[in-house]
Design a protein around this motif. Structure first.
Motif, PDB file in Angstrom:
ATOM      1  N   UNK A   1      33.480  61.248  45.056  1.00 49.85           N
ATOM      2  CA  UNK A   1      33.843  61.889  44.217  1.00 49.85           C
ATOM      3  C   UNK A   1      35.076  62.458  44.037  1.00 49.85           C
ATOM      4  N   UNK A   2      35.988  62.762  45.272  1.00 48.92           N
ATOM      5  CA  UNK A   2      37.231  63.224  45.058  1.00 48.92           C
ATOM      6  C   UNK A   2      37.972  61.854  44.825  1.00 48.92           C
ATOM      7  N   UNK A   3      37.927  60.826  45.414  1.00 48.49           N
ATOM      8  CA  UNK A   3      38.605  59.638  45.332  1.00 48.49           C
ATOM      9  C   UNK A   3      38.697  59.094  43.696  1.00 48.49           C
ATOM     10  N   UNK A   4      37.423  59.235  43.149  1.00 45.02           N
ATOM     11  CA  UNK A   4      37.247  58.765  41.718  1.00 45.02           C
ATOM     12  C   UNK A   4      38.031  59.896  40.877  1.00 45.02           C
ATOM     13  N   UNK A   5      37.836  60.955  41.268  1.00 44.29           N
ATOM     14  CA  UNK A   5      38.575  62.091  40.260  1.00 44.29           C
ATOM     15  C   UNK A   5      40.277  61.866  40.333  1.00 44.29           C
TER      16      UNK A   5
ATOM     17  N   UNK B   1      32.645  61.997  27.282  1.00 45.43           N
ATOM     18  CA  UNK B   1      34.067  62.012  26.723  1.00 45.43           C
ATOM     19  C   UNK B   1      35.070  61.042  27.766  1.00 45.43           C
ATOM     20  N   UNK B   2      34.893  61.305  29.247  1.00 52.62           N
ATOM     21  CA  UNK B   2      35.238  60.683  29.919  1.00 52.62           C
ATOM     22  C   UNK B   2      35.127  59.212  30.320  1.00 52.62           C
ATOM     23  N   UNK B   3      35.946  58.185  30.454  1.00 54.13           N
ATOM     24  CA  UNK B   3      35.620  56.911  30.578  1.00 54.13           C
ATOM     25  C   UNK B   3      36.580  56.254  31.708  1.00 54.13           C
ATOM     26  N   UNK B   4      36.157  55.236  32.285  1.00 57.35           N
ATOM     27  CA  UNK B   4      37.045  54.431  33.354  1.00 57.35           C
ATOM     28  C   UNK B   4      36.923  52.894  32.843  1.00 57.35           C
TER      29      UNK B   4
ATOM     30  N   UNK C   1      41.390  58.109  38.951  1.00 54.97           N
ATOM     31  CA  UNK C   1      41.033  57.651  37.491  1.00 54.97           C
ATOM     32  C   UNK C   1      41.303  58.862  36.539  1.00 54.97           C
ATOM     33  N   UNK C   2      41.754  60.062  37.151  1.00 54.70           N
ATOM     34  CA  UNK C   2      41.898  61.279  36.467  1.00 54.70           C
ATOM     35  C   UNK C   2      40.714  61.670  35.393  1.00 54.70           C
ATOM     36  N   UNK C   3      39.449  61.590  35.813  1.00 60.54           N
ATOM     37  CA  UNK C   3      38.030  61.936  35.292  1.00 60.54           C
ATOM     38  C   UNK C   3      37.628  63.046  35.870  1.00 60.54           C
ATOM     39  N   UNK C   4      36.422  63.433  35.361  1.00 64.43           N
ATOM     40  CA  UNK C   4      35.489  64.507  35.879  1.00 64.43           C
ATOM     41  C   UNK C   4      34.127  63.959  36.315  1.00 64.43           C
ATOM     42  N   UNK C   5      33.884  63.720  37.315  1.00 61.57           N
ATOM     43  CA  UNK C   5      32.506  63.070  37.909  1.00 61.57           C
ATOM     44  C   UNK C   5      31.429  64.191  37.838  1.00 61.57           C
ATOM     45  N   UNK C   6      30.153  63.934  37.426  1.00 57.70           N
ATOM     46  CA  UNK C   6      29.128  64.854  37.072  1.00 57.70           C
ATOM     47  C   UNK C   6      28.173  64.460  38.205  1.00 57.70           C
TER      48      UNK C   6
ATOM     49  N   UNK D   1      37.536  49.582  34.023  1.00 58.71           N
ATOM     50  CA  UNK D   1      37.694  48.963  35.263  1.00 58.71           C
ATOM     51  C   UNK D   1      38.092  47.416  35.040  1.00 58.71           C
ATOM     52  N   UNK D   2      38.616  47.083  33.948  1.00 58.32           N
ATOM     53  CA  UNK D   2      39.193  45.835  33.766  1.00 58.32           C
ATOM     54  C   UNK D   2      40.560  46.123  34.010  1.00 58.32           C
ATOM     55  N   UNK D   3      41.181  47.132  34.028  1.00 63.53           N
ATOM     56  CA  UNK D   3      42.541  47.440  34.140  1.00 63.53           C
ATOM     57  C   UNK D   3      42.904  47.606  35.575  1.00 63.53           C
ATOM     58  N   UNK D   4      44.084  47.445  36.075  1.00 65.60           N
ATOM     59  CA  UNK D   4      44.655  47.836  37.366  1.00 65.60           C
ATOM     60  C   UNK D   4      44.805  49.250  37.510  1.00 65.60           C
ATOM     61  N   UNK D   5      44.725  49.748  38.817  1.00 66.40           N
ATOM     62  CA  UNK D   5      45.022  51.126  38.977  1.00 66.40           C
ATOM     63  C   UNK D   5      46.449  51.191  39.028  1.00 66.40           C
TER      64      UNK D   5
END
Length: 105
Positions: free
Chosen positions: A50-54, A96-99, A57-62, A101-105
């Protein structure tokens, strides 16, 4: 006085937790429910994922659900071998949040 929430800083260990996006037919169907599937390190825990994704990617994980897929035993030219075990994480995101995955980080 309450502490202000700080944006999670990107750390090198976040890149060690998230291995790759897992792109299959089922993972694209799950994306309709605002979820994304990633391959993660076998030793990663749900709070670490959860911490790595947030942070990355600057999103909120539920929610985070994990699955360990055991490697199959296969044969090639009569010799048996075993595929590696894979740990996958299904990440549910806030509305409202989305990732992408086709674009690089």
């Amino acid at each position: 006085m309450a502490k202000k929430p700080q944006a999670a800083a990107i750390d090198n260990r976040h890149y060690d937790v998230i291995v790759a996006p897992h792109i299959t037919e089922k993972s694209t169907l799950v994306s309709e429910q605002n979820a994304v599937v990633f391959k993660v390190a076998k030793t990663a825990s749900k709070p670490q994922i959860k911490a790595a994704i947030e942070a990355l990617f600057n999103v909120t994980v539920t929610g985070v659900n994990t699955i360990v897929t055991k490697g199959k035993t296969k044969r090639w030219k009569g010799e048996a071998y075993k595929r590696s075990d894979v740990k996958k994480a299904i990440i549910r995101l806030k509305d409202g949040d989305s990732i992408d995955i086709t674009s690089g980080i």
